[in-house]
Every structure is written in C-alpha cells, then in structure tokens.
Design a protein around this motif. Sequence first.
Motif, PDB file in Angstrom:
ATOM      1  N   GLY A 283      53.770  30.402  28.469  1.00 19.25           N
ATOM      2  CA  GLY A 283      53.177  31.730  28.473  1.00 19.25           C
ATOM      3  C   GLY A 283      53.539  32.518  27.225  1.00 19.25           C
TER       4      GLY A 283
ATOM      5  N   LEU B  17      51.179  36.064  30.634  1.00 28.76           N
ATOM      6  CA  LEU B  17      51.517  37.092  29.660  1.00 28.76           C
ATOM      7  C   LEU B  17      52.400  38.152  30.284  1.00 28.76           C
ATOM      8  CD1 LEU B  17      51.077  38.538  26.876  1.00 28.76           C
ATOM      9  CD2 LEU B  17      49.118  39.658  27.954  1.00 28.76           C
ATOM     10  N   ALA B  18      53.407  38.592  29.530  1.00 35.08           N
ATOM     11  CA  ALA B  18      54.215  39.749  29.909  1.00 35.08           C
ATOM     12  C   ALA B  18      54.388  40.605  28.664  1.00 35.08           C
ATOM     13  CB  ALA B  18      55.564  39.326  30.466  1.00 35.08           C
TER      14      ALA B  18
ATOM     15  N   ALA C 221      49.014  39.292  34.088  1.00 43.03           N
ATOM     16  CA  ALA C 221      50.049  39.706  33.145  1.00 43.03           C
ATOM     17  C   ALA C 221      50.982  40.689  33.830  1.00 43.03           C
ATOM     18  CB  ALA C 221      49.426  40.356  31.913  1.00 43.03           C
TER      19      ALA C 221
ATOM     20  N   LEU D 131      44.321  33.520  26.016  1.00 38.06           N
ATOM     21  CA  LEU D 131      44.318  33.731  27.458  1.00 38.06           C
ATOM     22  C   LEU D 131      42.943  33.493  28.061  1.00 38.06           C
ATOM     23  CD1 LEU D 131      46.364  37.035  27.856  1.00 38.06           C
ATOM     24  CD2 LEU D 131      47.067  34.747  28.532  1.00 38.06           C
TER      25      LEU D 131
ATOM     26  N   VAL E 259      58.285  35.051  32.443  1.00 32.96           N
ATOM     27  CA  VAL E 259      57.145  34.383  31.825  1.00 32.96           C
ATOM     28  C   VAL E 259      57.229  32.885  32.120  1.00 32.96           C
ATOM     29  CG1 VAL E 259      55.955  33.890  29.645  1.00 32.96           C
ATOM     30  CG2 VAL E 259      57.062  36.105  29.991  1.00 32.96           C
TER      31      VAL E 259
END
Length: 181
Positions: free
Chosen positions: A34, A2-3, A128, A122, A30
């Motif tokens: 993702g 995750l970003a 992240a 997730l 990512v």
Amino acid sequence: PLAVVATGAAGRERDWIQAHKVVRQGAACVEDGGTLIALAACPDGIGSATLLDWFAVGEARLAAAVAARYTLHGHTALAMRALTRRIRVVLVSNLASEVVRSMGMEPAASLGEALDLAAARLPRGAPALLLARCVHRQQARPCEEDHREYVLAAREPRDRLHVDRVDGEDGRRDEGPPGRE
C-alpha cells in the motif's frame, strides 16, 4: 491501500527524527504494497548530522553495519528501509527531494501532488485512512482510535482524487474533510 498521516502535533514534525516516529506508527495501518502519504514539514531538517550517513550504507549491508556498531540513528535507518520495502511512502515536506529519495521515499511538493501520485496506482474507489491524530505512543496499539476511514475515488485516471468521509457504523457519508472539494 492508502493512508494519509499528518505529523504536525506536539513537535512531531520539527525534524525527520521526530516525524519518522509518527510515520512508522501510521505505516502500521497500511497493508503490504500500500501507500502512505506523510505530511511532515521538517523545518529543522533531518535532525541529525549522522542519520543520512546510515542511509548511504548500501541496503544489503545496512543490517550488518548496525549490528556491528549499533546507534539509534542506524536503527532508525534500518527500520525505515524495512518500512519502505513493505510500503510506498510519499513524503510532503521541506526536505530536499534528493534527501527524501535517499531515505527510500518519494518526495511531493504538496498534498495535492501526493494524492495525484497515489491516484495513479489506486483502483477506483480504493479505501483509504486519514490518520488525523496518529501520534507516537509507548504501549499503544498503532492507530488505536486515531483514524477516520475515507474512500478515495479517481474520476479519471491521474485526475484529482475525490474524498468522501465515512463516519460511524451506519456508513453515512459527509462531504469530506474541510478545505477539500
């Protein structure tokens, strides 16, 4: 997996044409499969009368259509289609939900909703990135020195995410970004 990227600097969120540049830059951080949460208000809408026409071209025909009649907006649509095939993009913006979906992204009304959507997929403790200053730069490596690593941990399935920030090499954690509990 995750970003989170915020596009709101230097006019980069006034419309989707501008915001997508930062989104594409953030997506480079990512992994395949993702999720990228993009915060882009887009108060001026899409920013183009023709961009959505390119997204309306079927995905199977888009590359051929761009090759036959190249335009910058066609290229933008093609690049975004490739990006949304590679990763999941959740967009928090003022754009209509159907417009966001037509571009291959998932709409969210707020960062909290976007985090809830991400948390559902997730694993607990998934890493992240918060791309706090991710800006579009010519000749720069994606996200170079523009991110801080965060660890997100869902306390319960579908529960709000807890964000712990990791600062520096020593791995010390602080209480997270301002405004988050």
